[in-house]
Design a protein around this motif. Structure first.
Motif, PDB file in Angstrom:
ATOM      1  N   LEU A 161       0.976  -1.231  -0.043  1.00  0.00           N
ATOM      2  CA  LEU A 161       0.116  -0.054   0.063  1.00  0.00           C
ATOM      3  C   LEU A 161       1.003   1.229   0.107  1.00  0.00           C
ATOM      4  O   LEU A 161       1.664   1.477   0.990  1.00  0.00           O
ATOM      5  N   VAL A 162       0.791   1.951  -1.089  1.00  0.00           N
ATOM      6  CA  VAL A 162       1.827   3.408  -1.221  1.00  0.00           C
ATOM      7  C   VAL A 162       1.199   4.466  -0.534  1.00  0.00           C
ATOM      8  O   VAL A 162       1.467   5.241  -0.092  1.00  0.00           O
ATOM      9  N   GLU A 163      -0.439   4.527  -0.734  1.00  0.00           N
ATOM     10  CA  GLU A 163      -0.991   5.654  -0.478  1.00  0.00           C
ATOM     11  C   GLU A 163      -2.466   5.302  -0.077  1.00  0.00           C
ATOM     12  O   GLU A 163      -3.184   4.471  -0.833  1.00  0.00           O
ATOM     13  N   SER A 164      -2.978   5.931   1.023  1.00  0.00           N
ATOM     14  CA  SER A 164      -4.462   5.528   1.123  1.00  0.00           C
ATOM     15  C   SER A 164      -5.158   6.872   1.688  1.00  0.00           C
ATOM     16  O   SER A 164      -4.535   7.388   2.630  1.00  0.00           O
ATOM     17  N   SER A 165      -6.095   7.339   1.362  1.00  0.00           N
ATOM     18  CA  SER A 165      -6.714   8.566   1.806  1.00  0.00           C
ATOM     19  C   SER A 165      -8.402   8.405   1.718  1.00  0.00           C
ATOM     20  O   SER A 165      -8.944   7.861   1.130  1.00  0.00           O
ATOM     21  N   THR A 166      -8.989   9.290   2.351  1.00  0.00           N
ATOM     22  CA  THR A 166     -10.452   9.134   2.420  1.00  0.00           C
ATOM     23  C   THR A 166     -10.673  10.098   1.196  1.00  0.00           C
ATOM     24  O   THR A 166      -9.888  11.116   0.764  1.00  0.00           O
ATOM     25  N   VAL A 167     -11.812  10.328   0.817  1.00  0.00           N
ATOM     26  CA  VAL A 167     -12.480  11.028  -0.342  1.00  0.00           C
ATOM     27  C   VAL A 167     -12.200  12.486   0.187  1.00  0.00           C
ATOM     28  O   VAL A 167     -12.501  13.216   1.187  1.00  0.00           O
ATOM     29  N   GLY A 168     -11.441  13.230  -0.698  1.00  0.00           N
ATOM     30  CA  GLY A 168     -11.510  14.637  -0.399  1.00  0.00           C
ATOM     31  C   GLY A 168     -10.129  15.099   0.291  1.00  0.00           C
ATOM     32  O   GLY A 168      -9.963  16.126   0.682  1.00  0.00           O
ATOM     33  N   ALA A 169      -9.559  13.921   0.678  1.00  0.00           N
ATOM     34  CA  ALA A 169      -8.271  14.165   1.615  1.00  0.00           C
ATOM     35  C   ALA A 169      -6.953  13.905   1.057  1.00  0.00           C
ATOM     36  O   ALA A 169      -6.035  14.150   1.578  1.00  0.00           O
TER      37      ALA A 169
END
Ligand SMILES: C[S@@+](CC[C@H](N)C(=O)[O-])C[C@H]1O[C@@H](n2cnc3c(N)ncnc32)[C@H](O)[C@@H]1O
Length: 271
Positions: free
Chosen positions: A228-236
């Motif tokens: 996992l390189v990157e994970s964000s919530t919507v709009g973050a």
């Protein structure tokens, strides 16, 4: 008057009309997050009660989600202008129209009925190919291999409709056949699945979300090499957040506290 296109889609396939409509509705706003004239044109030519989705937060949510995936694909194309993007469960997405750089290769994959609809509006070209099939059966992977490396696989709002075993099969076969490439998809947590009967857009269809994932890092254990390189919530996602109009930037921190926002993650993996 030209006759509108009738749609004949399965319950999950019908959900492709939600993000399409989201982009069309957004395009009508005075300061839209995206301008998608193609989505506007398609919505105008499809015989479907799109208005039933009006008023819910999901339309703008799907636009924000798409902006994050667009950002990752654009980033890939900036580094690999002649690489191949594979849009899994493409629906009537217009990402190619938004991001084509004149040299990349592009594959759109979707189930047969969705693909039949897509083919009414889009055509294959030398660099762009539409494939009919399920992400779970691996026949399409050989077609990907024929296009130039490296590859970016994107499955936006697709794997959540599979059961966990099928989602795992889909991810594993991509990662094992295309190590060292990128794969982006969204995971929806248990909170959303438990409350899906209240989801403002999905409750207007008969589609069911099936795969709940609370921690996108779990996917790393599915196949050696996945990271996992990157994970964000919507709009973050920071690069997208920076480009949002001020009212969104002000609102976003509060919205991110909502349980549905916390349970909904957009993820970028290295295979
Ligand atoms: C919510 S729509 C998203 C469409 C598109 N990704 C977008 O963001 O506009 C879900 C899509 O997943 C596709 N889909 C569902 N199961 C699939 C499978 N097993 N293989 C390929 N596509 C699938 C549906 O046909 C539909 O186009």
């Amino acid at each position: 008057m030209t006759e509108k296109h009738r749609v004949d889609l399965g319950p999950v396939q019908e959900t492709l009309l939600i993000p399409l409509y989201g982009r069309a509705v957004e395009s009508r706003k005075p300061r839209p997050l995206v301008r998608d004239p193609r989505a506007t044109e398609l919505v105008g030519s499809i015989d479907y009660d799109f208005a039933k989705f009006d008023g819910g937060r999901s339309l703008v949510g799907s636009v924000l989600r798409g902006m994050v995936f667009d950002h990752w694909v654009a980033q890939f194309l900036a580094e690999h202008p002649a690489g191949t993007v594979v849009e899994i469960g493409a629906g009537l997405n217009t990402r190619f129209e938004r991001l084509d750089n004149g040299s990349c290769h592009w594959i759109d994959l979707d189930l047969p009925d969705s693909m039949r609809l897509r083919r009414r509006f889009f055509a294959d070209t030398e660099r762009r190919t539409m494939l009919s099939g399920s992400v779970v059966d691996g026949a399409w992977l050989a077609e990907v291999r024929d296009r130039p490396a490296p590859y970016f696989f994107v499955a936006e709002a697709v794997l959540i409709y599979l059961d966990r075993a099928d989602a795992r099969t889909a991810v594993r076969q991509i990662a094992s056949r295309f190590p060292g490439n990128q794969l982006a998809f969204d995971t929806w947590g248990r909170w959303i699945l438990r409350n899906q009967h209240r989801h403002d857009a999905l409750k207007k269809t008969s589609a069911t979300l099936r795969w709940a994932c609370d921690d996108p890092r779990d996917i790393e254990s599915w196949q050696p090499g996945i990271r996992l390189v990157e994970s964000s919530t919507v709009g973050a996602q920071p690069d997208v957040l920076r480009r949002l109009p001020l009212p969104y930037r002000i609102l976003m921190p509060a919205l991110r506290l909502l349980p549905q926002a916390r349970a909904y993650r957009l993820n970028l993996y290295q295979t």
